[in-house]
Motif scaffolding. Sequence first.
Motif, PDB file in Angstrom:
ATOM      1  N   UNK A 146       3.915  -6.855  -5.021  1.00 42.69           N
ATOM      2  CA  UNK A 146       2.827  -5.997  -4.573  1.00 42.69           C
ATOM      3  C   UNK A 146       3.187  -5.303  -3.262  1.00 42.69           C
ATOM      4  N   UNK A 147       2.536  -4.170  -3.031  1.00 44.64           N
ATOM      5  CA  UNK A 147       2.631  -3.398  -1.792  1.00 44.64           C
ATOM      6  C   UNK A 147       3.999  -2.730  -1.671  1.00 44.64           C
ATOM      7  N   UNK A 148       4.426  -2.413  -0.464  1.00 42.38           N
ATOM      8  CA  UNK A 148       5.693  -1.703  -0.281  1.00 42.38           C
ATOM      9  C   UNK A 148       5.494  -0.203  -0.319  1.00 42.38           C
ATOM     10  N   UNK A 149       6.587   0.533  -0.452  1.00 44.47           N
ATOM     11  CA  UNK A 149       6.546   1.995  -0.381  1.00 44.47           C
ATOM     12  C   UNK A 149       7.146   2.682  -1.602  1.00 44.47           C
ATOM     13  N   UNK A 150       7.373   1.930  -2.672  1.00 45.35           N
ATOM     14  CA  UNK A 150       8.014   2.505  -3.856  1.00 45.35           C
ATOM     15  C   UNK A 150       7.158   2.316  -5.100  1.00 45.35           C
ATOM     16  N   UNK A 151       7.179   3.322  -5.960  1.00 52.66           N
ATOM     17  CA  UNK A 151       6.595   3.167  -7.277  1.00 52.66           C
ATOM     18  C   UNK A 151       7.439   2.183  -8.077  1.00 52.66           C
ATOM     19  N   UNK A 152       6.898   1.712  -9.191  1.00 59.01           N
ATOM     20  CA  UNK A 152       7.574   0.700 -10.001  1.00 59.01           C
ATOM     21  C   UNK A 152       7.464   1.041 -11.483  1.00 59.01           C
ATOM     22  N   UNK A 153       8.519   0.720 -12.210  1.00 58.87           N
ATOM     23  CA  UNK A 153       8.479   0.711 -13.672  1.00 58.87           C
ATOM     24  C   UNK A 153       8.441  -0.768 -14.057  1.00 58.87           C
ATOM     25  N   UNK A 154       7.476  -1.145 -14.868  1.00 64.80           N
ATOM     26  CA  UNK A 154       7.293  -2.550 -15.235  1.00 64.80           C
ATOM     27  C   UNK A 154       7.446  -2.716 -16.741  1.00 64.80           C
ATOM     28  N   UNK A 163       8.906 -10.758 -16.879  1.00 63.55           N
ATOM     29  CA  UNK A 163       8.646  -9.402 -16.396  1.00 63.55           C
ATOM     30  C   UNK A 163       9.915  -8.842 -15.774  1.00 63.55           C
ATOM     31  N   UNK A 164      10.083  -7.532 -15.906  1.00 64.18           N
ATOM     32  CA  UNK A 164      11.211  -6.820 -15.292  1.00 64.18           C
ATOM     33  C   UNK A 164      10.643  -5.631 -14.525  1.00 64.18           C
ATOM     34  N   UNK A 165      11.108  -5.471 -13.300  1.00 64.29           N
ATOM     35  CA  UNK A 165      10.645  -4.383 -12.447  1.00 64.29           C
ATOM     36  C   UNK A 165      11.822  -3.530 -12.013  1.00 64.29           C
ATOM     37  N   UNK A 166      11.631  -2.213 -12.032  1.00 66.45           N
ATOM     38  CA  UNK A 166      12.608  -1.279 -11.469  1.00 66.45           C
ATOM     39  C   UNK A 166      11.874  -0.463 -10.419  1.00 66.45           C
ATOM     40  N   UNK A 167      12.378  -0.505  -9.175  1.00 67.81           N
ATOM     41  CA  UNK A 167      11.761   0.294  -8.119  1.00 67.81           C
ATOM     42  C   UNK A 167      12.179   1.736  -8.263  1.00 67.81           C
ATOM     43  N   UNK A 168      11.242   2.634  -7.958  1.00 75.66           N
ATOM     44  CA  UNK A 168      11.507   4.059  -8.013  1.00 75.66           C
ATOM     45  C   UNK A 168      11.699   4.560  -6.588  1.00 75.66           C
ATOM     46  N   UNK A 169      12.523   5.546  -6.432  1.00 76.72           N
ATOM     47  CA  UNK A 169      12.766   6.096  -5.094  1.00 76.72           C
ATOM     48  C   UNK A 169      11.554   6.883  -4.625  1.00 76.72           C
ATOM     49  N   UNK A 170      11.666   7.529  -3.485  1.00 76.20           N
ATOM     50  CA  UNK A 170      10.540   8.212  -2.849  1.00 76.20           C
ATOM     51  C   UNK A 170       9.961   9.359  -3.684  1.00 76.20           C
ATOM     52  N   UNK A 171      10.532   9.636  -4.854  1.00 79.33           N
ATOM     53  CA  UNK A 171       9.896  10.632  -5.717  1.00 79.33           C
ATOM     54  C   UNK A 171       8.740   9.984  -6.462  1.00 79.33           C
ATOM     55  N   UNK A 172       8.153   8.957  -5.864  1.00 87.00           N
ATOM     56  CA  UNK A 172       7.105   8.177  -6.517  1.00 87.00           C
ATOM     57  C   UNK A 172       5.929   9.003  -6.988  1.00 87.00           C
ATOM     58  N   UNK A 173       5.694  10.181  -6.415  1.00 87.37           N
ATOM     59  CA  UNK A 173       4.588  11.021  -6.869  1.00 87.37           C
ATOM     60  C   UNK A 173       4.751  11.323  -8.355  1.00 87.37           C
ATOM     61  N   UNK A 174       5.986  11.284  -8.863  1.00 87.73           N
ATOM     62  CA  UNK A 174       6.221  11.531 -10.288  1.00 87.73           C
ATOM     63  C   UNK A 174       5.572  10.467 -11.161  1.00 87.73           C
TER      64      UNK A 174
END
Length: 197
Positions: A146-154, A163-174
């Motif tokens: 939870x929290x942080x500054x990156x979007x996630x693909x779950x 569960x598997x998580x991939x962090x997304x870079x600062x293009x998180x608005x996508x």
Amino acid sequence: MTGQVAERATRSSVASAAGASKRIHVVQGEQHVTTDPDTVLTTLLGSCVAACMRDPVAGVGGMNHFLLPGGRSPTSDLQAERHGVHAMELLVNALLSNGARRERLEAKLFGGARLIDGLTDVGRQNSDFAERFLADEGIRYVGGSLRGEHGRKIQYWPILGRARQSLMERESQQVFDAERRIRPVKPVESDGSVELF
């Protein structure tokens, strides 16, 4: 010999789950519950939170995805679908109606990122709400991110609880753009407690 056979069977079931053939994408305001071991649930998260919950004994699990923590009496069905209280209650009730027992439920929580500086931290509010909900309901919290500054693909395998998580870079608005393409999001009126963007 029996131990080796059991170990091979366990490895085989894990491998089968990792290559699950049925992918179901859960978007804002939705939840999905299954007893199918070949199903993997997926979602994209920014400030939203997804709860991945299961009963390991009953072999049932599911995921939800909510946009705002919300209160217990939203002003419309559209708003209700996006609020955490509604989403969590729907998920728990769907699990119970598929054979789960409340005392055996376990959950992983993901999302709640702060994507845009200077605005209300909706991600933190969502995260705080989800943790508080599990504590209040006596549902075991077994991890997540939870929290942080990156979007996630779950990706979540509900029968195994993996569960598997991939962090997304600062293009998180996508993250939001991708979800809007899947299901258009109508604006939610602000009650003054959050800033919508």
